[in-house]
Design an enzyme around this catalytic site. Sequence first.
Site, PDB file in Angstrom:
ATOM      1  N   GLU A   1       0.891  -1.175   0.000  1.00  0.00           N
ATOM      2  CA  GLU A   1       0.000   0.000   0.000  1.00  0.00           C
ATOM      3  C   GLU A   1       0.917   1.210   0.000  1.00  0.00           C
ATOM      4  O   GLU A   1       1.516   1.536   1.021  1.00  0.00           O
ATOM      5  CB  GLU A   1      -0.877  -0.006   1.262  1.00  0.00           C
ATOM      6  CG  GLU A   1      -1.811  -1.183   1.387  1.00  0.00           C
ATOM      7  CD  GLU A   1      -2.979  -1.116   0.417  1.00  0.00           C
ATOM      8  OE1 GLU A   1      -3.287  -0.021  -0.073  1.00  0.00           O
ATOM      9  OE2 GLU A   1      -3.556  -2.176   0.126  1.00  0.00           O
TER      10      GLU A   1
ATOM     11  N   CYS B   1      -2.412   9.328   2.532  1.00  0.00           N
ATOM     12  CA  CYS B   1      -2.067   8.814   1.197  1.00  0.00           C
ATOM     13  C   CYS B   1      -3.162   9.095   0.164  1.00  0.00           C
ATOM     14  O   CYS B   1      -2.872   9.258  -1.013  1.00  0.00           O
ATOM     15  CB  CYS B   1      -1.795   7.326   1.272  1.00  0.00           C
ATOM     16  SG  CYS B   1      -3.170   6.418   2.003  1.00  0.00           S
TER      17      CYS B   1
HETATM   18  P1  NAP Z   1       8.241   5.123   4.611  1.00  0.00           P
HETATM   19  O1  NAP Z   1       9.376   6.050   4.808  1.00  0.00           O
HETATM   20  O2  NAP Z   1       8.213   4.310   3.391  1.00  0.00           O
HETATM   21  O3  NAP Z   1       8.216   4.202   5.919  1.00  0.00           O
HETATM   22  C1  NAP Z   1       7.184   3.252   6.140  1.00  0.00           C
HETATM   23  C2  NAP Z   1       7.711   2.193   7.074  1.00  0.00           C
HETATM   24  O4  NAP Z   1       8.745   1.474   6.403  1.00  0.00           O
HETATM   25  C3  NAP Z   1       8.331   2.745   8.358  1.00  0.00           C
HETATM   26  O5  NAP Z   1       8.043   1.875   9.422  1.00  0.00           O
HETATM   27  C4  NAP Z   1       9.809   2.728   8.006  1.00  0.00           C
HETATM   28  O6  NAP Z   1      10.672   2.719   9.109  1.00  0.00           O
HETATM   29  C5  NAP Z   1       9.886   1.435   7.228  1.00  0.00           C
HETATM   30  N1  NAP Z   1      11.093   1.287   6.413  1.00  0.00           N
HETATM   31  C6  NAP Z   1      11.817   2.230   5.770  1.00  0.00           C
HETATM   32  N2  NAP Z   1      12.875   1.663   5.147  1.00  0.00           N
HETATM   33  C7  NAP Z   1      12.808   0.334   5.391  1.00  0.00           C
HETATM   34  C8  NAP Z   1      13.611  -0.785   5.042  1.00  0.00           C
HETATM   35  N3  NAP Z   1      14.712  -0.664   4.299  1.00  0.00           N
HETATM   36  N4  NAP Z   1      13.235  -2.002   5.476  1.00  0.00           N
HETATM   37  C9  NAP Z   1      12.133  -2.154   6.232  1.00  0.00           C
HETATM   38  N5  NAP Z   1      11.351  -1.143   6.622  1.00  0.00           N
HETATM   39  C10 NAP Z   1      11.671   0.099   6.197  1.00  0.00           C
HETATM   40  O7  NAP Z   1       6.838   5.905   4.684  1.00  0.00           O
HETATM   41  P2  NAP Z   1       6.326   6.916   5.786  1.00  0.00           P
HETATM   42  O8  NAP Z   1       7.000   8.225   5.594  1.00  0.00           O
HETATM   43  O9  NAP Z   1       6.370   6.270   7.137  1.00  0.00           O
HETATM   44  O10 NAP Z   1       4.783   7.035   5.373  1.00  0.00           O
HETATM   45  C11 NAP Z   1       4.308   7.914   4.422  1.00  0.00           C
HETATM   46  C12 NAP Z   1       4.082   7.197   3.099  1.00  0.00           C
HETATM   47  O11 NAP Z   1       3.159   6.135   3.294  1.00  0.00           O
HETATM   48  C13 NAP Z   1       3.439   8.106   2.067  1.00  0.00           C
HETATM   49  O12 NAP Z   1       4.044   7.900   0.813  1.00  0.00           O
HETATM   50  C14 NAP Z   1       1.976   7.636   2.037  1.00  0.00           C
HETATM   51  O13 NAP Z   1       1.317   7.900   0.829  1.00  0.00           O
HETATM   52  C15 NAP Z   1       2.149   6.181   2.288  1.00  0.00           C
HETATM   53  N6  NAP Z   1       0.905   5.602   2.808  1.00  0.00           N
HETATM   54  C16 NAP Z   1       0.173   4.807   1.983  1.00  0.00           C
HETATM   55  C17 NAP Z   1      -1.034   4.279   2.428  1.00  0.00           C
HETATM   56  C18 NAP Z   1      -1.863   3.384   1.545  1.00  0.00           C
HETATM   57  O14 NAP Z   1      -2.791   2.757   2.055  1.00  0.00           O
HETATM   58  N7  NAP Z   1      -1.588   3.292   0.258  1.00  0.00           N
HETATM   59  C19 NAP Z   1      -1.486   4.557   3.718  1.00  0.00           C
HETATM   60  C20 NAP Z   1      -0.708   5.376   4.540  1.00  0.00           C
HETATM   61  C21 NAP Z   1       0.497   5.890   4.060  1.00  0.00           C
HETATM   62  P3  NAP Z   1      11.751   3.937   9.318  1.00  0.00           P
HETATM   63  O15 NAP Z   1      10.915   5.173   9.419  1.00  0.00           O
HETATM   64  O16 NAP Z   1      12.477   3.557  10.526  1.00  0.00           O
HETATM   65  O17 NAP Z   1      12.619   4.003   8.099  1.00  0.00           O
END
Ligand code: NAP
Length: 482
Positions: free
Chosen positions: A251, A285
Amino acid sequence: MIEKQTKSIYIDGNWRTLDPAKLDTIYNPATLEPLTEVAYGGAAETKEAIAAAAKAFPVWSGMTGRKRSRILYKASEMMMEDAERLGEILTLEQGKPLKEAIGEVKGAASFLLWYAEEASRGYGEWIPSSVRSKRMLVIPQPVGVVGAITPWNFPSSMITRKLGPALAAGCTVVLKPSPETPLSAIEIVRIFEKAGMPSGVVNLVTGNAEEIGQELLTNKTVRLITFTGSTKVGKYLMREAAEHVKKVALELGGHAPIIAFEDADLEKATTLALLSKFRNNGQTCICANRLYIHEAIIDDFTTMLKQKVEQLKIGSGLEDVDLGPLINQAAIEKVQNQLEDALAKGAEMVTGGDKWQGDLKGHFYQPTILTNVTDDMVIMQEETFGPLFPIQAFTDETDVFQKANNTDYGLAAYVFTENTSRTFRAAEKLDFGIVGINDVFPAVPEAPFGGIKQSGNGKEGGHHGMEAFLEQKFVSIGVNRD
Ligand code: NAP
């Protein structure tokens, strides 16, 4: 309400004692004051959590759906009863206004309720054979141990939207929440514990994302990684998961257009556009990222929207406000950069346009409207994740659908029209996983939510949300002919 230190690693039914050398501080984004310290785990803890989940799998998947259902019902009820306290914790760590936070907690509980109901409906299929000497059936079975990785913008509902169907299906889980918002995750796991979840079924590891992610990706016991977050991290997980042909359910990010036609109900369209954009301060999102307004109504639309935006109250989410802080300094910089890029390329500022100078130290930004935006501006190409509203005029339906579709993202799109034929044309022609017509709140437990193109490959919600967590096993039986 929040202790100075909070145990945050939960493996095989035990909360791990905090190691003073491996702690992470959690801050309140409204005040920048520390809230608590949690554990900073890594590969070793993840490996143990996976082993615990593997040990619990035969027990949990061997239970009847009814029995799993009872625990999910109980957890859902406990969340509902405790929604105010859980909402306050969510606001403290994430920043959103308390009424939104309590709404999110109740929404999160409703996913557990929905999947409590789905747990006893794991129907298979009977396939009529083309020969008389065979009987064929399809049995749905849980995929096994699941790694769940979640973001900070919906710290409660993004977890239950995964854990609800995973647990209902009979899977066991290792959860890695966002480091910005682990407290809601801890509360959810505590609820599962109190609701009678057997040890090892749900495990929680906070800490180093790369290490935890690497272990989830390379450990062959994990059969599925379910991830909500950015498209960039989603692509990385998908690439790495290919090495072990591991399933991934993604997602990812969005870049939602709102299209308001000349026949739109202006009051409804401006109110819903505002609610879509400024829910969680634009950090959603599916929130509107770009506005296409028919040129016949653009002046009235902009005037009405400006009036509504200027009434929004900003401040700590614990006060009676509409907008809380952004999550961190990087989020403020992203908004500022997109704004400067747009202004340099000819956009006009209608309102806002700067950091909000209140009496709090947190990451606040004024709600901002831009007009005269053009397609070459970054804001029309990338997700903003902040309170910035770009408005562009259009005249032709085919052109505007093409513009809306001209992106790698495909999560949600919204249309305001009172014309039934146009409603169906929009639903069919917009390349998005979710199309809202005169509706900007499509995330509900009973319906499938998810993106297409680079916004993801899975569905969460509805009976569709179970599919990622189930394998379809084909059983072919030879029988003696009479
Ligand atoms: P993110 O930076 O991609 O991080 C999401 C999760 O992934 C965090 O727990 C992060 O931990 C972890 N992560 C990062 N690098 C990783 C790796 N190499 N291995 C394993 N885990 C890793 O996203 P965010 O800033 O938290 O969230 C915002 C994004 O989520 C936006 O793009 C939004 O559109 C999207 N989103 C989508 C939906 C949907 O349903 N489509 C819903 C909500 C949000 P760390 O922070 O420790 O790196």
